[in-house]
Design a protein around this motif. Sequence first.
Motif, PDB file in Angstrom:
ATOM      1  N   VAL A 177     -12.398   5.149  -0.422  1.00 57.72           N
ATOM      2  CA  VAL A 177     -11.334   4.519  -1.189  1.00 57.72           C
ATOM      3  C   VAL A 177     -10.092   4.528  -0.324  1.00 57.72           C
ATOM      4  CG1 VAL A 177      -9.917   4.670  -3.264  1.00 57.72           C
ATOM      5  CG2 VAL A 177     -12.322   5.334  -3.356  1.00 57.72           C
ATOM      6  N   VAL A 178      -9.509   3.366  -0.125  1.00 59.41           N
ATOM      7  CA  VAL A 178      -8.280   3.253   0.645  1.00 59.41           C
ATOM      8  C   VAL A 178      -7.153   3.097  -0.356  1.00 59.41           C
ATOM      9  CG1 VAL A 178      -7.031   1.948   2.389  1.00 59.41           C
ATOM     10  CG2 VAL A 178      -9.522   2.186   2.545  1.00 59.41           C
ATOM     11  N   THR A 179      -6.242   4.052  -0.336  1.00 56.17           N
ATOM     12  CA  THR A 179      -5.169   4.054  -1.320  1.00 56.17           C
ATOM     13  C   THR A 179      -3.848   4.345  -0.637  1.00 56.17           C
ATOM     14  OG1 THR A 179      -6.728   5.017  -2.883  1.00 56.17           O
ATOM     15  CG2 THR A 179      -4.426   5.060  -3.507  1.00 56.17           C
ATOM     16  N   LYS A 180      -2.855   3.595  -0.993  1.00 62.87           N
ATOM     17  CA  LYS A 180      -1.498   3.898  -0.553  1.00 62.87           C
ATOM     18  C   LYS A 180      -0.809   4.500  -1.764  1.00 62.87           C
ATOM     19  CE  LYS A 180      -0.431   2.132   3.589  1.00 62.87           C
ATOM     20  NZ  LYS A 180       0.377   2.702   4.586  1.00 62.87           N
ATOM     21  N   ALA A 181      -0.492   5.773  -1.690  1.00 59.47           N
ATOM     22  CA  ALA A 181       0.141   6.446  -2.811  1.00 59.47           C
ATOM     23  C   ALA A 181       1.305   7.274  -2.296  1.00 59.47           C
ATOM     24  CB  ALA A 181      -0.873   7.336  -3.510  1.00 59.47           C
ATOM     25  N   TRP A 197      -0.184  13.085  -3.069  1.00 59.91           N
ATOM     26  CA  TRP A 197      -1.406  13.118  -2.290  1.00 59.91           C
ATOM     27  C   TRP A 197      -1.235  13.994  -1.068  1.00 59.91           C
ATOM     28  CZ3 TRP A 197      -5.734  10.546  -3.940  1.00 59.91           C
ATOM     29  CH2 TRP A 197      -5.553   9.657  -4.987  1.00 59.91           C
ATOM     30  N   SER A 198      -2.280  14.656  -0.691  1.00 64.46           N
ATOM     31  CA  SER A 198      -2.295  15.413   0.557  1.00 64.46           C
ATOM     32  C   SER A 198      -3.100  14.625   1.568  1.00 64.46           C
ATOM     33  CB  SER A 198      -2.959  16.775   0.350  1.00 64.46           C
ATOM     34  OG  SER A 198      -2.169  17.566  -0.483  1.00 64.46           O
ATOM     35  N   GLU A 199      -2.799  14.820   2.809  1.00 63.82           N
ATOM     36  CA  GLU A 199      -3.490  14.093   3.861  1.00 63.82           C
ATOM     37  C   GLU A 199      -4.268  15.078   4.714  1.00 63.82           C
ATOM     38  OE1 GLU A 199      -1.805  10.516   6.161  1.00 63.82           O
ATOM     39  OE2 GLU A 199      -1.267  12.284   7.333  1.00 63.82           O
ATOM     40  N   ILE A 200      -5.501  14.757   4.969  1.00 63.18           N
ATOM     41  CA  ILE A 200      -6.340  15.583   5.836  1.00 63.18           C
ATOM     42  C   ILE A 200      -6.677  14.750   7.057  1.00 63.18           C
ATOM     43  CG2 ILE A 200      -8.557  16.763   6.066  1.00 63.18           C
ATOM     44  CD1 ILE A 200      -8.455  17.190   3.011  1.00 63.18           C
ATOM     45  N   ARG A 201      -6.362  15.274   8.223  1.00 62.01           N
ATOM     46  CA  ARG A 201      -6.654  14.565   9.469  1.00 62.01           C
ATOM     47  C   ARG A 201      -7.700  15.341  10.242  1.00 62.01           C
ATOM     48  NH1 ARG A 201      -1.598  11.605  11.969  1.00 62.01           N
ATOM     49  NH2 ARG A 201      -0.781  10.686  10.061  1.00 62.01           N
ATOM     50  N   GLU A 202      -8.744  14.649  10.633  1.00 63.51           N
ATOM     51  CA  GLU A 202      -9.817  15.259  11.401  1.00 63.51           C
ATOM     52  C   GLU A 202     -10.183  14.341  12.557  1.00 63.51           C
ATOM     53  OE1 GLU A 202     -12.203  17.853   8.133  1.00 63.51           O
ATOM     54  OE2 GLU A 202     -12.816  15.781   8.348  1.00 63.51           O
TER      55      GLU A 202
END
Length: 114
Positions: free
Chosen positions: A21-25, A30-35
Amino acid sequence: MPKEPRSQRLKQKTTEATRPVVTKAPSKYWSEIREVVCPCCGISHGSKYWERAAAYPPQQRFGTIKEASGRGSLAVIGELTPDTEPEVAEIVKQRLLTAIQTFIDKGWMKKEEL
């Protein structure tokens, strides 16, 4: 109305849950997880993993032989080398070379950096 079989309900939930799901919120909600995906094994890792990997000594073992020593512990009883495991060594080498070539092809690295 009859209830759907459990396997069908689980399949639907899994499909819905794994669908990207691509969401701009607002970031407040929202938290962001980068891997970053490892170019050799394909597993994604967070930044803490890569910080530890960067500090790992370059003179590491190729592999180890372990033996169960009771109560869930393993004792290292030997060491593997590319000479003792030539087939695996070739697979690892090819995967590493492919990863390097991919970085060069995508412009993430220059041949001169090798």
